[in-house]
Structure formats: C-alpha cells, structure tokens
Design a protein around this motif. Structure first.
Motif, PDB file in Angstrom:
ATOM      1  N   ALA A 138      77.885 112.274  88.107  1.00 49.34           N
ATOM      2  CA  ALA A 138      78.374 110.927  88.424  1.00 49.34           C
ATOM      3  C   ALA A 138      79.836 110.740  88.043  1.00 49.34           C
ATOM      4  O   ALA A 138      80.411 109.685  88.292  1.00 49.34           O
ATOM      5  CB  ALA A 138      77.524 109.886  87.699  1.00 49.34           C
ATOM      6  N   GLY A 139      80.469 111.764  87.442  1.00 48.63           N
ATOM      7  CA  GLY A 139      81.867 111.646  87.031  1.00 48.63           C
ATOM      8  C   GLY A 139      82.061 110.704  85.865  1.00 48.63           C
ATOM      9  O   GLY A 139      83.093 110.041  85.756  1.00 48.63           O
ATOM     10  N   LEU A 140      81.074 110.611  84.981  1.00 49.91           N
ATOM     11  CA  LEU A 140      81.117 109.641  83.887  1.00 49.91           C
ATOM     12  C   LEU A 140      81.012 110.355  82.543  1.00 49.91           C
ATOM     13  O   LEU A 140      79.927 110.704  82.114  1.00 49.91           O
ATOM     14  CB  LEU A 140      79.966 108.641  84.008  1.00 49.91           C
ATOM     15  CG  LEU A 140      79.910 107.807  85.286  1.00 49.91           C
ATOM     16  CD1 LEU A 140      78.600 107.051  85.358  1.00 49.91           C
ATOM     17  CD2 LEU A 140      81.072 106.843  85.336  1.00 49.91           C
ATOM     18  N   LEU A 141      82.125 110.592  81.907  1.00 53.15           N
ATOM     19  CA  LEU A 141      82.067 111.091  80.529  1.00 53.15           C
ATOM     20  C   LEU A 141      83.371 110.727  79.824  1.00 53.15           C
ATOM     21  O   LEU A 141      84.162 111.580  79.467  1.00 53.15           O
ATOM     22  CB  LEU A 141      81.836 112.604  80.472  1.00 53.15           C
ATOM     23  CG  LEU A 141      81.477 113.112  79.066  1.00 53.15           C
ATOM     24  CD1 LEU A 141      80.131 112.549  78.624  1.00 53.15           C
ATOM     25  CD2 LEU A 141      81.439 114.618  79.000  1.00 53.15           C
ATOM     26  N   ASP A 142      83.586 109.431  79.680  1.00 53.25           N
ATOM     27  CA  ASP A 142      84.753 108.977  78.932  1.00 53.25           C
ATOM     28  C   ASP A 142      84.598 109.333  77.459  1.00 53.25           C
ATOM     29  O   ASP A 142      85.542 109.715  76.787  1.00 53.25           O
ATOM     30  CB  ASP A 142      84.939 107.460  79.083  1.00 53.25           C
ATOM     31  CG  ASP A 142      85.196 107.065  80.531  1.00 53.25           C
ATOM     32  OD1 ASP A 142      85.769 107.894  81.254  1.00 53.25           O
ATOM     33  OD2 ASP A 142      84.809 105.970  80.928  1.00 53.25           O
ATOM     34  N   VAL A 143      83.369 109.184  76.972  1.00 60.24           N
ATOM     35  CA  VAL A 143      83.065 109.525  75.585  1.00 60.24           C
ATOM     36  C   VAL A 143      81.684 110.157  75.545  1.00 60.24           C
ATOM     37  O   VAL A 143      80.887 110.011  76.475  1.00 60.24           O
ATOM     38  CB  VAL A 143      83.083 108.270  74.670  1.00 60.24           C
ATOM     39  CG1 VAL A 143      84.481 107.701  74.560  1.00 60.24           C
ATOM     40  CG2 VAL A 143      82.106 107.214  75.176  1.00 60.24           C
ATOM     41  N   ILE A 144      81.395 110.870  74.458  1.00 60.30           N
ATOM     42  CA  ILE A 144      80.051 111.386  74.248  1.00 60.30           C
ATOM     43  C   ILE A 144      79.093 110.204  74.112  1.00 60.30           C
ATOM     44  O   ILE A 144      79.411 109.225  73.431  1.00 60.30           O
ATOM     45  CB  ILE A 144      79.995 112.256  72.972  1.00 60.30           C
ATOM     46  CG1 ILE A 144      80.899 113.479  73.122  1.00 60.30           C
ATOM     47  CG2 ILE A 144      78.565 112.687  72.678  1.00 60.30           C
ATOM     48  CD1 ILE A 144      80.451 114.479  74.158  1.00 60.30           C
ATOM     49  N   PRO A 145      77.921 110.229  74.786  1.00 60.24           N
ATOM     50  CA  PRO A 145      76.993 109.093  74.710  1.00 60.24           C
ATOM     51  C   PRO A 145      76.679 108.704  73.266  1.00 60.24           C
ATOM     52  O   PRO A 145      76.478 109.574  72.411  1.00 60.24           O
ATOM     53  CB  PRO A 145      75.746 109.613  75.429  1.00 60.24           C
ATOM     54  CG  PRO A 145      76.253 110.661  76.357  1.00 60.24           C
ATOM     55  CD  PRO A 145      77.418 111.291  75.661  1.00 60.24           C
ATOM     56  N   GLU A 146      76.667 107.424  73.025  1.00 59.05           N
ATOM     57  CA  GLU A 146      76.396 106.908  71.676  1.00 59.05           C
ATOM     58  C   GLU A 146      75.034 107.396  71.196  1.00 59.05           C
ATOM     59  O   GLU A 146      74.057 107.402  71.934  1.00 59.05           O
ATOM     60  CB  GLU A 146      76.431 105.384  71.698  1.00 59.05           C
ATOM     61  CG  GLU A 146      76.258 104.743  70.333  1.00 59.05           C
ATOM     62  CD  GLU A 146      76.312 103.229  70.395  1.00 59.05           C
ATOM     63  OE1 GLU A 146      76.071 102.599  69.347  1.00 59.05           O
ATOM     64  OE2 GLU A 146      76.570 102.695  71.485  1.00 59.05           O
ATOM     65  N   GLY A 147      74.970 107.802  69.941  1.00 56.55           N
ATOM     66  CA  GLY A 147      73.730 108.250  69.357  1.00 56.55           C
ATOM     67  C   GLY A 147      73.478 109.736  69.488  1.00 56.55           C
ATOM     68  O   GLY A 147      72.478 110.245  68.975  1.00 56.55           O
TER      69      GLY A 147
END
Length: 229
Positions: A138-147
């Motif tokens: 999806a082109g979505l990895l601004d940051v590592i997912p929380e948790g």
C-alpha cells in the motif's frame, strides 16, 4: 456539556449598540473565514473530480462489481493493521457461517499451512514481516507500526521492501497492460462497454409491450364500439 453546546453568555444583557458591535465583530470574522473555505474548495473539488475519474478508470479496467464503495473499502483496508484485518475476517467468516451464508475461507491461513506449528517467536516474525509486506503493497510505512517490539523492526522493514518491490512491479506491468489494451486491434471485434446495460430502445419497446398486454392501449378504441348484443 458537549463541545457542540453553546458556551454560556458572558453578558446577560446587551444594549442595541453593543449587540450591533458584537454581531458586526463576529460576522466580519466569519466572512473572512468563509472566504478562506471557498478558496480551498476549488482545489478540493478538482481533486475529488480526479479521484472519481480514477475510480471510473478502475471500474472500466476491472469490470463489473468494482464499484466506488468496494474500491473505497479496499483503500480503507490497505491502511488498517494486519492483525485488525485478520480479526475482522475471522469474525466475518464466523458470523457468515452462523447465518448460513457462504464462507470462502478464513484469513488465519494467510501465512501458509506450516505457520501454526511454528514456535511463537518464529510465528511472530512471520506475522510482522507480513505486516510490513502489506504496508509495502500500500506504500505506507512512514514509521514502524506502534506496538511493534524492537526485535521485529527488521522483519517489518524486510516485509515492507518486498511489498514495495511487488507493488512497483505490478504497477509498471499494469501500466503496460493498460497501454496494450488501449491500442486498437484492427482484427478485433469492437467491445461494447455497456453490454450489461439495456438499450434505451429496448426499454421503450418493453414498456409498450407491457401496456399492450395490460389492455390500456385498447381502452379508447373499446369505448367507441357498441357493446355486443
């Protein structure tokens, strides 16, 4: 008191001049902000029109069933956490089965048959890599997912890179396919994009046939004939 409730008035009574002054003050600020809103509406409307055009392109390429609602659902899914999607798919499968509806598989098998038998650490690593892969698609990895535990950050990043590469390859292949399909083939039969939609003349003819069967169109003629003896 909710945030939408009006705040208590700071003045219990206003003179006519005070009322005019306060009203003028607030109306002036509102007019200024309303002008800003109107100014921002133009690019928003343009972006919405472009978005609609992209949806229509997707519908034309992918075929029946790819409605705006369905495409928006896919967009929403692509921004959700993988764990949340898995829970939702499992819940939907359980509820569909309970209601006697067809169930087309449960997402618990997403990572393959052998994952359930893996040690917890290995299974978690596969899960977080899959989380990264989904976000890469999806082109979505601004940051590592929380948790995400720090020891799995590399797994997420590795999955993201794989997903991003797959997305880039599919995007270029899809672009090439669209160009190929848009190139006219002299020997090919023309494609009717409205094949699923009834012809307007067919609709009119069908309505006329129904009126004839109902006897409505013979009412005037029958009225002028003498009744049979």
């Amino acid at each position: 008191m909710s945030k939408d409730d009006p705040k208590p008035s700071r003045v219990t009574a206003l003179s006519k001049d005070e009322h005019r002054q306060l009203l003028t003050h607030h109306m002036s600020k509102l007019r200024g902000k309303a002008a800003e809103v109107e100014e921002l509406k133009a690019p928003l409307k343009e972006a919405q029109d472009e978005f609609t055009a992209l949806i229509n392109e997707a519908k034309a390429d992918l075929g029946k069933g790819y409605t705006r609602k369905y495409m928006l659902t896919l967009l929403e899914d692509s921004t959700s956490r993988l764990r949340n999607l898995l829970e939702e798919e499992n819940r939907r499968a359980r509820d569909r089965e309970a209601l006697g509806l067809p169930v087309f598989g449960v997402q618990a098998d997403l990572f393959g048959d052998g994952v359930a038998a893996m040690p917890d650490e290995a299974r978690d690593e596969v899960h977080y890599e899959a989380e990264g892969y989904m976000r890469g698609r999806a082109g979505l990895l601004d940051v590592i997912p929380e948790g995400t535990p720090p020891r799995f950050h590399q797994s997420v990043q590795r999955g993201y890179e794989k997903g991003q590469q797959a997305t880039q390859e599919d995007f270029l292949a899809g672009q090439e396919l669209r160009q190929k399909r848009s190139t006219p083939d002299a020997d090919a039969e023309p494609v009717n994009l409205n094949a699923d939609e009834p012809d307007e003349q067919e609709i009119v003819d069908d309505k006329i046939r129904k009126l004839k069967r109902s006897g409505f169109m013979n009412t005037g003629a029958d009225a002028d004939q003498p009744a049979a003896a």
